[in-house]
Design an enzyme around this catalytic site. Structure first.
Site, short mmCIF file in Angstrom:
data_model
loop_
_atom_site.label_atom_id
_atom_site.label_comp_id
_atom_site.label_asym_id
_atom_site.label_seq_id
_atom_site.Cartn_x
_atom_site.Cartn_y
_atom_site.Cartn_z
N GLY A 290 0.84 -1.23 -0.03
CA GLY A 290 0.05 0.06 -0.11
C GLY A 290 0.91 1.23 0.22
O GLY A 290 1.17 1.79 -1.13
N CYS A 360 -8.51 23.10 15.32
CA CYS A 360 -8.45 23.35 16.88
C CYS A 360 -8.08 22.41 17.62
O CYS A 360 -8.71 22.00 18.54
CB CYS A 360 -9.98 24.05 16.91
SG CYS A 360 -10.15 25.57 16.31
N1 LLP Z 1 -2.36 -6.09 4.13
C1 LLP Z 1 -3.12 -5.94 4.90
C2 LLP Z 1 -3.85 -7.04 5.41
C3 LLP Z 1 -2.87 -4.93 5.89
O1 LLP Z 1 -3.65 -4.72 7.08
C4 LLP Z 1 -2.08 -3.56 5.32
C5 LLP Z 1 -1.95 -2.51 6.06
C6 LLP Z 1 -1.54 -3.85 4.01
C7 LLP Z 1 -1.50 -5.00 3.38
C8 LLP Z 1 -0.55 -2.73 3.48
O2 LLP Z 1 0.48 -2.33 4.25
P1 LLP Z 1 1.49 -1.25 3.68
O3 LLP Z 1 2.07 -1.93 2.30
O4 LLP Z 1 0.87 -0.13 3.32
O5 LLP Z 1 2.33 -1.21 5.00
N2 LLP Z 1 -2.29 4.12 8.81
C9 LLP Z 1 -1.13 3.37 9.07
C10 LLP Z 1 -0.92 2.33 8.34
C11 LLP Z 1 -1.98 1.23 8.71
C12 LLP Z 1 -1.50 -0.06 7.89
C13 LLP Z 1 -2.65 -1.10 7.85
N3 LLP Z 1 -2.55 -2.29 7.14
C14 LLP Z 1 0.02 4.52 8.66
O6 LLP Z 1 -0.47 5.76 8.43
O7 LLP Z 1 1.29 4.49 9.08
#
Ligand code: LLP
Length: 436
Positions: A290, A360
């Site tokens: 992601g 705020c």
């Molecule tokens: N697959 C699953 C099952 C996941 O839960 C996630 C992310 C991904 C793939 C993708 O992971 P990535 O490649 O993006 O690391 N809001 C947080 C990150 C939350 C990630 C949740 N799951 C932030 O802004 O750092």
């Protein structure tokens, strides 16, 4: 380099992305504005896809839509021969609406509703990722047709080196069945008895913003051991495995993330070795990146308003966005490195400032103690590496309106999402008619 691949400055010090002038885009679409560089999105996706295609048993790249999702993003995935990882009925509907082949969709999530499970089954998605006994019971109660394709989410008991809030692979996690305490094997035993389900394999995701790849071999080893026990105890042989996402990116110059190729080499070489050591056939490989796709491609652009100088303490430079479009600094202590959109002579004197949002809360700070040239009201400032987990986590705090999104490539800017209006906010309000 924190900026998107196609970014650079012209001879007047004006920032350009996708051969478009960033200040010009800000003038046209207003700020805060999120600009995505298609070249960065595509090249990241291609690196994942090429590595998956080189895997002997094939597989798929399911971009994780929770990082950033929109119809244009899904269409770009289709063009790049990639699929999508969705975590809600909403994300699933967006993917289908944009015309994505349902077989290229995976659906993890720790608490899916019955409606979501039904929608996934009816759409004929590639696989649902089963995360709980509750979900197994829900699937058991479903009609046998259409038969749901699924993976089982295992929690390998590995805690990667990342922020606690985005670590998921350890025993104490709301996600998945623990390998360590035997619940994964029990869930597998149950899943294999369900006629409404065709279990294809296993899934893991150990966390996000992982900069040290050493956590992956450990987790993959656990997965291979689990698969070997599954064959011995239950005669189950996986034809698909997903290793999730998690590859980190650079937010500030000090960050030194592995490349996509390094990540994929680590994953594929350890997976191949671990499975062969157990004499297991190679399954199809799924990855769910992601952040490493959307993050570096996105540039947030703000307009400066108030300056507040507290002698001997600090100088605040406030912009027209903040925690409503980017909650990450407040939520994870995330750091960003803002830069001016127009950098006159490039060498103009820098000052140490704190870039504040406009909402705020005193913690609505986008970047603390950063060096910038002097910025005054009306000047533009950009935040690189802002594409992931910003807009997708945006809110309407203080009845703000979510920003517009522009995709840029080869000198063409496409507005893919307009800025929200007050009417968008008012639309779900119920009550006596509002005088115009
Ligand atoms: N697959 C699953 C099952 C996941 O839960 C996630 C992310 C991904 C793939 C993708 O992971 P990535 O490649 O993006 O690391 N809001 C947080 C990150 C939350 C990630 C949740 N799951 C932030 O802004 O750092």
């Amino acid at each position: 380099m924190l900026l998107p691949d196609s970014a650079g400055r012209d001879t007047h010090g004006r920032l350009r992305v996708g051969d478009c002038d960033v200040a010009g885009l800000a003038a046209e679409y207003g700020t805060p504005l999120y600009i995505f560089d298609e070249q960065t999105l595509r090249s990241r996706l291609r690196s994942f896809r090429d590595a998956v295609h080189a895997w002997p048993a094939g597989g798929d790249v399911l971009y994780s839509g929770k990082a950033y999702l929109g119809l244009a993003m899904v269409r770009l995935l289709i063009e790049e021969d990639c699929g999508l990882d969705v975590v809600s009925g909403g994300e699933l509907a967006v993917a289908l609406r944009a015309g994505l082949d349902p077989r290229r969709i995976g659906f993890p999530g720790n608490n899916k509703t019955e409606q979501e499970v039904a929608a996934a089954a009816e759409a004929g998605i590639g696989h649902l990722v089963i995360d709980s006994d509750h979900e197994l019971a829900m699937i058991a109660a479903r009609p046998a047709v259409p038969r749901l394709q699924a993976l089982l989410r295992i929690s390998p008991g590995i805690r990667p080196d990342t922020h606690d809030f985005i670590s998921t692979g350890q025993l104490d996690s709301k996600f998945g069945f623990s390998v360590e305490n035997g619940s994964a094997m029990e869930a597998l035993r149950t899943a294999l008895t369900l006629p409404t389900l065709q279990l294809r394999g296993v899934h893991m995701h150990i966390g996000s913003q992982i900069l040290d790849l050493r956590s992956y071999p450990a987790a993959i080893q656990m997965m291979a051991t689990f698969l070997q026990q599954a064959r011995r105890q239950l005669g189950f042989v996986a034809d698909t495995v997903s290793v999730g996402g998690g590859l980190g990116i650079a937010y500030v110059d000090d960050d030194d993330p592995p490349t996509v190729a390094e990540f994929m080499t680590t994953v594929t070489s350890t997976l191949q070795a671990a499975l062969q050591a157990q004499d297991l056939p190679l399954p199809a490989l799924i990855v769910e990146p992601g952040r490493s796709v959307a993050g570096p491609a996105g540039l947030a652009v703000y307009t400066v308003g108030a300056r507040k100088q507290i002698p001997g303490v600090r100088t605040y430079v406030a912009v027209d966005g903040g925690m409503a479009d980017n909650i990450r600094p407040k939520l994870y202590g995330a750091r960003y490195q803002p830069l001016p959109v127009v950098d006159g002579d490039g060498g103009s004197a820098r000052e140490l400032v704190t870039l504040a949002g406009r909402y705020c809360e005193s913690t609505d700070i986008l970047a603390k103690d950063v060096e910038l040239p002097r910025l005054d009201a009306g000047d533009l400032v950009a935040i690189p590496a802002a594409g992931a987990y910003t807009l997708s986590m945006a809110s309407n705090y203080n009845v703000s309106q979510r920003p517009a999104v522009v995709f840029v490539a080869g000198g063409i800017a496409r507005l893919v999402r307009r800025r929200e209006t007050l009417d968008d906010w008012l639309a779900p309000e119920v009550g006596p008619p509002i005088p115009a």
